[in-house]
Scaffold this motif. Structure first.
Motif, PDB file in Angstrom:
ATOM      1  N   ASN A 235       2.401  15.246 -34.950  1.00 17.75           N
ATOM      2  CA  ASN A 235       2.929  15.445 -36.307  1.00 17.75           C
ATOM      3  C   ASN A 235       4.350  14.927 -36.483  1.00 17.75           C
ATOM      4  O   ASN A 235       4.603  13.999 -37.246  1.00 17.75           O
ATOM      5  CB  ASN A 235       2.875  16.932 -36.675  1.00 17.75           C
ATOM      6  N   THR A 236       5.304  15.530 -35.803  1.00 19.68           N
ATOM      7  CA  THR A 236       6.714  15.164 -35.982  1.00 19.68           C
ATOM      8  C   THR A 236       7.426  15.145 -34.645  1.00 19.68           C
ATOM      9  O   THR A 236       6.916  15.659 -33.632  1.00 19.68           O
ATOM     10  CB  THR A 236       7.436  16.147 -36.931  1.00 19.68           C
ATOM     11  N   LEU A 237       8.655  14.604 -34.697  1.00 16.89           N
ATOM     12  CA  LEU A 237       9.417  14.372 -33.473  1.00 16.89           C
ATOM     13  C   LEU A 237      10.868  14.763 -33.678  1.00 16.89           C
ATOM     14  O   LEU A 237      11.443  14.529 -34.752  1.00 16.89           O
ATOM     15  CB  LEU A 237       9.340  12.887 -33.091  1.00 16.89           C
ATOM     16  N   LYS A 244      15.798  15.998 -24.525  1.00 16.56           N
ATOM     17  CA  LYS A 244      14.390  16.337 -24.457  1.00 16.56           C
ATOM     18  C   LYS A 244      13.750  15.997 -25.792  1.00 16.56           C
ATOM     19  O   LYS A 244      14.368  16.148 -26.847  1.00 16.56           O
ATOM     20  CB  LYS A 244      14.190  17.817 -24.141  1.00 16.56           C
ATOM     21  N   ALA A 245      12.506  15.550 -25.707  1.00 10.62           N
ATOM     22  CA  ALA A 245      11.754  15.242 -26.919  1.00 10.62           C
ATOM     23  C   ALA A 245      10.847  16.421 -27.243  1.00 10.62           C
ATOM     24  O   ALA A 245      10.137  16.930 -26.372  1.00 10.62           O
ATOM     25  CB  ALA A 245      10.933  13.973 -26.729  1.00 10.62           C
ATOM     26  N   TYR A 246      10.909  16.866 -28.509  1.00 11.53           N
ATOM     27  CA  TYR A 246      10.051  17.945 -28.982  1.00 11.53           C
ATOM     28  C   TYR A 246       9.075  17.331 -29.988  1.00 11.53           C
ATOM     29  O   TYR A 246       9.492  16.824 -31.038  1.00 11.53           O
ATOM     30  CB  TYR A 246      10.882  19.041 -29.647  1.00 11.53           C
ATOM     31  N   ILE A 247       7.794  17.378 -29.660  1.00 16.52           N
ATOM     32  CA  ILE A 247       6.777  16.739 -30.491  1.00 16.52           C
ATOM     33  C   ILE A 247       5.790  17.804 -30.941  1.00 16.52           C
ATOM     34  O   ILE A 247       5.150  18.465 -30.110  1.00 16.52           O
ATOM     35  CB  ILE A 247       6.043  15.624 -29.714  1.00 16.52           C
ATOM     36  N   SER A 248       5.686  17.989 -32.271  1.00 19.77           N
ATOM     37  CA  SER A 248       4.744  18.977 -32.797  1.00 19.77           C
ATOM     38  C   SER A 248       3.373  18.351 -32.983  1.00 19.77           C
ATOM     39  O   SER A 248       3.244  17.145 -33.197  1.00 19.77           O
ATOM     40  CB  SER A 248       5.251  19.530 -34.133  1.00 19.77           C
ATOM     41  N   CYS A 249       2.360  19.203 -32.877  1.00 18.69           N
ATOM     42  CA  CYS A 249       0.998  18.716 -33.055  1.00 18.69           C
ATOM     43  C   CYS A 249       0.159  19.818 -33.692  1.00 18.69           C
ATOM     44  O   CYS A 249       0.682  20.850 -34.121  1.00 18.69           O
ATOM     45  CB  CYS A 249       0.414  18.248 -31.735  1.00 18.69           C
ATOM     46  N   GLN A 250      -1.134  19.606 -33.754  1.00 17.43           N
ATOM     47  CA  GLN A 250      -1.993  20.525 -34.488  1.00 17.43           C
ATOM     48  C   GLN A 250      -2.001  21.916 -33.876  1.00 17.43           C
ATOM     49  O   GLN A 250      -2.197  22.908 -34.570  1.00 17.43           O
ATOM     50  CB  GLN A 250      -3.425  19.970 -34.537  1.00 17.43           C
ATOM     51  N   ARG A 251      -1.776  22.029 -32.604  1.00 18.62           N
ATOM     52  CA  ARG A 251      -1.703  23.339 -31.971  1.00 18.62           C
ATOM     53  C   ARG A 251      -0.649  23.259 -30.864  1.00 18.62           C
ATOM     54  O   ARG A 251      -0.843  22.616 -29.847  1.00 18.62           O
ATOM     55  CB  ARG A 251      -3.048  23.760 -31.390  1.00 18.62           C
ATOM     56  N   GLY A 252       0.473  23.885 -31.103  1.00 22.21           N
ATOM     57  CA  GLY A 252       1.508  23.913 -30.090  1.00 22.21           C
ATOM     58  C   GLY A 252       2.466  22.733 -30.183  1.00 22.21           C
ATOM     59  O   GLY A 252       2.597  22.070 -31.221  1.00 22.21           O
ATOM     60  N   ASP A 259      14.894  12.353 -19.299  1.00 25.42           N
ATOM     61  CA  ASP A 259      15.607  11.900 -18.095  1.00 25.42           C
ATOM     62  C   ASP A 259      14.677  11.889 -16.881  1.00 25.42           C
ATOM     63  O   ASP A 259      14.626  10.906 -16.131  1.00 25.42           O
ATOM     64  CB  ASP A 259      16.803  12.803 -17.828  1.00 25.42           C
ATOM     65  N   SER A 260      13.948  12.986 -16.680  1.00 24.17           N
ATOM     66  CA  SER A 260      13.072  13.090 -15.503  1.00 24.17           C
ATOM     67  C   SER A 260      11.653  12.624 -15.778  1.00 24.17           C
ATOM     68  O   SER A 260      10.894  12.349 -14.855  1.00 24.17           O
ATOM     69  CB  SER A 260      13.045  14.537 -15.016  1.00 24.17           C
ATOM     70  N   GLY A 261      11.276  12.554 -17.065  1.00 23.77           N
ATOM     71  CA  GLY A 261       9.905  12.179 -17.400  1.00 23.77           C
ATOM     72  C   GLY A 261       8.932  13.337 -17.357  1.00 23.77           C
ATOM     73  O   GLY A 261       7.735  13.151 -17.615  1.00 23.77           O
ATOM     74  N   GLU A 262       9.379  14.560 -17.048  1.00 22.84           N
ATOM     75  CA  GLU A 262       8.496  15.723 -16.974  1.00 22.84           C
ATOM     76  C   GLU A 262       7.945  16.046 -18.363  1.00 22.84           C
ATOM     77  O   GLU A 262       8.684  16.123 -19.339  1.00 22.84           O
ATOM     78  CB  GLU A 262       9.258  16.923 -16.414  1.00 22.84           C
ATOM     79  N   LYS A 263       6.646  16.292 -18.434  1.00 25.71           N
ATOM     80  CA  LYS A 263       5.975  16.603 -19.697  1.00 25.71           C
ATOM     81  C   LYS A 263       5.374  17.993 -19.613  1.00 25.71           C
ATOM     82  O   LYS A 263       4.754  18.353 -18.599  1.00 25.71           O
ATOM     83  CB  LYS A 263       4.885  15.586 -20.007  1.00 25.71           C
ATOM     84  N   GLU A 286      15.672  19.051 -35.079  1.00 25.64           N
ATOM     85  CA  GLU A 286      16.836  19.487 -34.306  1.00 25.64           C
ATOM     86  C   GLU A 286      18.070  19.410 -35.184  1.00 25.64           C
ATOM     87  O   GLU A 286      18.350  18.373 -35.793  1.00 25.64           O
ATOM     88  CB  GLU A 286      17.029  18.596 -33.075  1.00 25.64           C
ATOM     89  N   ASP A 287      18.825  20.531 -35.292  1.00 23.17           N
ATOM     90  CA  ASP A 287      19.988  20.550 -36.163  1.00 23.17           C
ATOM     91  C   ASP A 287      21.236  20.065 -35.426  1.00 23.17           C
ATOM     92  O   ASP A 287      21.187  19.706 -34.239  1.00 23.17           O
ATOM     93  CB  ASP A 287      20.192  21.941 -36.775  1.00 23.17           C
ATOM     94  N   MET A 288      22.361  20.062 -36.139  1.00 26.09           N
ATOM     95  CA  MET A 288      23.608  19.526 -35.580  1.00 26.09           C
ATOM     96  C   MET A 288      24.152  20.370 -34.440  1.00 26.09           C
ATOM     97  O   MET A 288      24.974  19.910 -33.659  1.00 26.09           O
ATOM     98  CB  MET A 288      24.663  19.433 -36.684  1.00 26.09           C
TER      99      MET A 288
END
Length: 716
Positions: A235-237, A244-252, A259-263, A286-288
């Motif tokens: 959905n969004t990023l 860290k990247a926070y990626i929303s999806c249909q559930r969770g 940096d480490s590539g851990e998912k 993500e806010d300021m």
């Protein structure tokens, strides 16, 4: 069976309750304004939230919504350099003017889509062209349909549905380079939607089609890297300060350490109330301040900040965790245990050294039980049972960051207890032409000087007590300290009563953040500059009038004194003449009072003529009707000849000649017969009345007949 403390995995969120929320729980987009306020868009409304209050607007009102033929995506928000907030959704767009916090019409009928990059620059798409910064490019410069943009001061990046990025020069619109994220045969997998976030060394992008993909573009290498691929839609990023990247999806939600590539994929969300939530996350932002906001499909808004909680974990035997009879318990002294079978484990007491405690040793009669999976203690610690142990989240006792990005924000203005509305006319004066957040100066009348100013700290991460200060320069002799108690309400009101007219500067400080507001209290009309100018002019006029009156009175006094002096001089002169005529006795006794003028030289015939004329007048001295005509007949002359003769010899007209002889005779009577009245003297000398005698007498002798005898005696 021995538990151990270690870092807990996962996040814990706070539920954000928006006052007067009209948007429901179906949150579709989140953004943050430059002043720190949050904007939430749902399917039914738009909320502008300052941490305490919220202003709600309807979503896409028909009269302010324009079609966007080329946009086939979900809710998307942009903020441009003109304080305009653009909201797009499935072929339509609306625009909110943040200066007034109201919708404004979208007037560009040729616009088929609109994009705004990080610099606030607009990119307008029409049927056949792309327009930005004065440059107009044909849509054919792209390899497909434009889906998103990004940019800096010199370069504009356009992302199309083929997976290609094309870099343009902002100055002239020239193409600098382009790069493809994947081969053409994979286009169908990711051609539907796109969302871009800037990173440290380039851009991060999620794309959707038959699959969901997470990509990175390096501006330095000008190349793409695929980081994640899913069989479902992303959905969004949001890219956090922790990289860290926070990626929303249909559930969770996916959380990827860049940096480490851990998912890591979190399907269940945990809240500070001990709730476990399984729902679609529509949007992540993500806010300021590094906080993460989640907009869910049916559970409202959630907020997480890494600095709000300390986390830990206690590992337990999986057999105990699978025991469905296990439960949490808290003693009255605050000790928390997880109880399973005949054993208990102290969750907040490290002195137990990880050893189990017999359940019989715990005073069960003084325990407060939690659920089998979660528990919230009286001090706010949150406990979650997992497959491997117990996750513990403890609110930090104190967290105050003086480097927060936001200064206190004016959210409401009250006058005499009444909240002032933006754009409303109050007695012929609009106090708030702009919204409170955009107001830097307010002007009030002298009777609007009982005010209240409400500010928000815009501190979403801390619920501890906050220290602030404020001072109204020109009125407050010192800075006022203010401590906000712990709690959800992060707003405060500053009251001022009976402020004298003048110009003031209100300074509100929260740490290193300073907000300023100019306050002008206009004086009443009788204390304005124009009134004082009028008073000055009036005073000057009053002084000039007073000076004129004084000068006029002084001049009259001087003239009166001068006349008196002239009168005395004339009296003395007359007395001297009388004495001279008396001594000489040239003609007769009456000649002693002849006028002072010296007659012209006359021969014998002229002297005889004058003597005869005087004799005729004196013989008729008491005849009031004896006139110039009678005198001319007695002298056997016409009136004109008599006039010329007397003017030549005496420089006197006949009427003046007759009057002077009468006056001399009157003066003689006044000196010799002081018992006569003015009326009697007038009758004896041929004057028609005593008042006429007085007038003529005063002209010649300078005094009234009644004063003549006395002044003559004084001079003698």
């Amino acid at each position: 069976m021995t538990p151990s403390h270690t870092g807990a995995n996962g996040l814990i969120f706070d539920n954000v309750v928006i006052p007067h929320e009209e948007s429901g729980n179906y949150v579709r987009a989140i953004n943050q304004l430059p002043d720190g306020r949050m904007v939430f868009v749902s399917v039914t409304g738009v909320d502008i939230y300052d941490g305490t209050h919220s202003k709600s607007l309807p979503a896409f009102p028909a009269e302010y919504t324009a079609p966007l033929k080329s946009y086939n995506g979900f809710h998307h928000m942009y903020l441009d350099n003109d304080s305009l907030l653009w909201i797009k959704d499935w072929g339509k767009v609306s625009c909110i003017d943040l200066r007034y916090e109201n919708y404004r019409p979208v007037t560009d009928t040729n616009m088929t889509d609109i994009y705004i990059d990080e610099t606030g620059r607009r990119i307008i798409q029409s049927t056949d062209s792309l327009i930005f910064n004065g440059n107009s490019l044909p849509r054919s410069v792209l390899n497909g349909t434009l889906q998103d943009v990004a940019g800096d001061s010199s370069t504009l990046y356009m992302f199309d549905d083929s997976g290609r990025i094309t870099a343009f020069s902002v100055a002239d619109g020239a193409i600098l380079y382009h790069a493809d994220a994947y081969p053409p045969e994979q286009k169908k997998d990711y051609s539907s939607t796109s969302l871009i976030c800037s990173g440290k060394d380039g851009f991060y992008q999620i794309r959707n089609g038959k699959k969901g993909g997470f990509f990175h573009f390096s501006k330095k290498e000008r190349s793409w890297t695929k980081i994640l691929e899913t069989p479902y839609t992303l959905n969004t990023l949001a890219i956090g300060d922790d990289n860290k990247a926070y990626i929303s999806c249909q559930r969770g939600m996916w959380i990827i350490d860049l940096d480490s590539g851990e998912k890591k994929y979190d399907e269940i969300l945990r809240t500070s109330h001990g709730d476990l939530i399984a729902t679609e996350i529509s949007t992540v932002y993500e806010d300021m301040d590094g906080g993460i906001w989640l907009g869910t499909f049916n559970r409202g808004i959630l907020y997480y900040h890494p600095s709000k909680y300390d986390s830990g974990k206690i590992y337990l035997n999986p057999l105990n965790l699978n025991d469905t009879s296990g439960y949490f318990a808290e003693n009255r002294d605050g000790s928390v245990y997880y109880c399973c079978g005949n054993d208990a484990y102290a969750l907040n007491d490290k002195s137990s050294d990880g050893k189990p405690i017999k359940l019989s040793e715990i005073n069960i009669g003084h325990t407060v039980s939690g659920s089998a999976n979660t528990f919230v203690s009286h001090n706010g610690n949150v406990y979650f049972k997992t497959d491997y142990g117990i996750d513990i989240f403890s609110p930090r006792k104190s967290y105050q960051d003086e480097s927060l990005a936001h200064k206190p924000l004016l959210t409401a203005l009250y006058i005499h207890g009444e909240r002032i509305e933006q754009g409303k006319d109050y007695n012929g004066h609009v106090i708030l032409p702009f919204s409170e957040s955009k107001t830097e100066r307010i002007e009030l009348t002298h009777n609007q000087n009982f005010i209240g100013l409400e500010y928000s700290t815009l501190n979403y991460m801390s619920r501890d007590s906050l220290s602030l200060s404020y001072r109204l320069s020109g009125l407050d002799p010192y800075t006022v300290k203010l401590n906000l108690p712990p709690g959800e309400n992060r707003s405060f009101k500053i009251p001022y009563t009976n402020i004298p007219p003048g110009e003031y500067l209100l300074t509100v400080e929260s740490g290193t953040n300073i907000a300023k507001l100019e306050i002008v209290i206009r004086p009443p009309w009788w204390r304005t500059v124009w009134a004082y100018a009028l008073y000055t002019v009036f005073s000057i006029v009053l002084l000039l009038v007073a000076a004129y009156i004084y000068n006029n009175v002084s001049r009259k006094k001087m003239l009166r004194k001068h006349r008196e002096d002239m009168l005395l001089a004339r009296i003395r002169s007359l007395i001297d003449q009388c004495n001279a005529y008396e001594n000489e006795r040239v003609i007769s006794e009456c000649n002693a009072t002849k006028p002072t003028q010296t007659p012209k030289a006359m021969d014998d015939s002229d002297s005889q003529f004058i003597s005869k004329a005087m004799e005729l007048v004196e013989n008729n001295i008491n005849t009031a009707g004896y006139s110039v005509e009678q005198l001319s007949r007695d002298l056997c002359m016409d009136r004109t000849g008599l006039y010329r003769k007397l003017m030549l010899l005496l420089d006197q007209s006949p009427s003046l000649f007759i009057r002077n002889i009468r006056l001399r005779h009157a003066a003689k009577l006044l000196l010799e017969n002081r018992g006569l009245s003015i009326a009697e003297v007038a009758e004896l000398t041929g004057f028609s009345s005593g008042s006429y005698l007085s007038k003529c007498f005063q002209e010649i002798y300078g005094c009234k007949p009644s004063e003549y005898a006395a002044k003559s005696q004084e001079s003698t």
